[in-house]
Design an enzyme around this catalytic site. Structure first.
Site, PDB file in Angstrom:
ATOM      1  N   PRO A   1      45.870 -11.382  43.855  1.00  0.00           N
ATOM      2  CG  PRO A   1      45.273 -10.234  45.842  1.00  0.00           C
ATOM      3  CD  PRO A   1      45.763 -11.565  45.183  1.00  0.00           C
ATOM      4  CB  CYS A   2      50.364 -10.677  42.326  1.00  0.00           C
ATOM      5  SG  CYS A   2      51.004 -10.133  43.823  1.00  0.00           S
ATOM      6  NE  ARG A   3      47.108 -16.144  38.216  1.00  0.00           N
ATOM      7  CZ  ARG A   3      48.178 -17.064  37.470  1.00  0.00           C
ATOM      8  NH1 ARG A   3      49.293 -17.295  37.901  1.00  0.00           N
ATOM      9  NH2 ARG A   3      47.821 -17.481  36.516  1.00  0.00           N
TER      10      ARG A   3
END
Length: 210
Positions: free
Chosen positions: A107-109
């Protein structure tokens, strides 16, 4: 014959008396079954309309642990990926978007392009975007920054102290800090470009119409 007629005549009323009793009992049982079914169906419809209470999720837990909007943001002093240090208190007077992330976090990416777009578009409006990496070595972080072409400041939380102070127990997690150092908005989980724009607009940072 008289005896037979007399016997038949005496049994007939008894038979007529017995039938209504069994019939009444059967009707009562049928009515009871209908009543029970009606109550059960009514309760089922109420449960369906209200919805069964959901079990708490991991997202609920993380949201409950997050810093509360309206409270002062904890200060931090962290090394920058490109050298030197960054201290949150030095940015007082400017809005700051603080994002906690790691390269292994899917999700960070997914949210990085939105974060970088926000950083570029709102730089002239005074916004500072700080991406705080959790516990990874500088080489891994540098590769990630180059992969996404990130333009905003990257800080290194090498010992996890900043993450602990900010109650970050799951990533990504992002906070919008107002110029007064107070938390104005929190995102537990991936953010979207539009949600950040709305929060910045509420803070008085709307982009000028082109």
């Amino acid at each position: 014959m008289d005896t037979q007629n007399s016997t038949s005549g005496s049994n007939a009323p008894a038979e007529r008396r017995e039938r209504p009793l069994w019939l009444l009992l059967g009707l009562n049982l049928a009515l009871l079954a209908v009543l029970v079914s009606t109550v059960w169906l009514a309760a089922w419809y109420v449960r369906r309309d209200q919805g069964e209470p959901a079990a708490p999720s991991s997202g609920d837990f993380l949201a409950a642990q997050a810093l509360t909007v309206g409270t002062p943001a904890p200060d931090f002093t962290l090394p920058r990926l490109d050298g030197g240090q960054i201290r949150l208190s030095d940015l007082r007077g400017r809005p700051v978007l603080v994002n906690f992330w790691a390269s292994w976090c899917a999700p960070c990416r997914s949210e990085m392009p939105a974060l970088d777009r926000i950083a570029r578009e709102y730089q002239q409006r005074g916004l500072v975007v700080v991406g705080i990496n959790q516990l990874e070595d500088p080489q891994t972080v540098e590769q990630f920054v180059q992969e996404f072409g990130l333009s905003f400041t990257i800080a290194l939380d090498r010992d996890g102290v900043a993450s602990r102070d900010w109650r970050v127990y799951g990533i990504p997690q992002t906070y919008l800090v107002g110029p007064d150092g107070v938390i104005r908005k929190a995102w537990v989980g991936p953010l979207t470009y539009d949600s950040v724009v709305r929060a910045l607009h509420d803070l008085g940072l709307a982009l000028s119409a082109s």
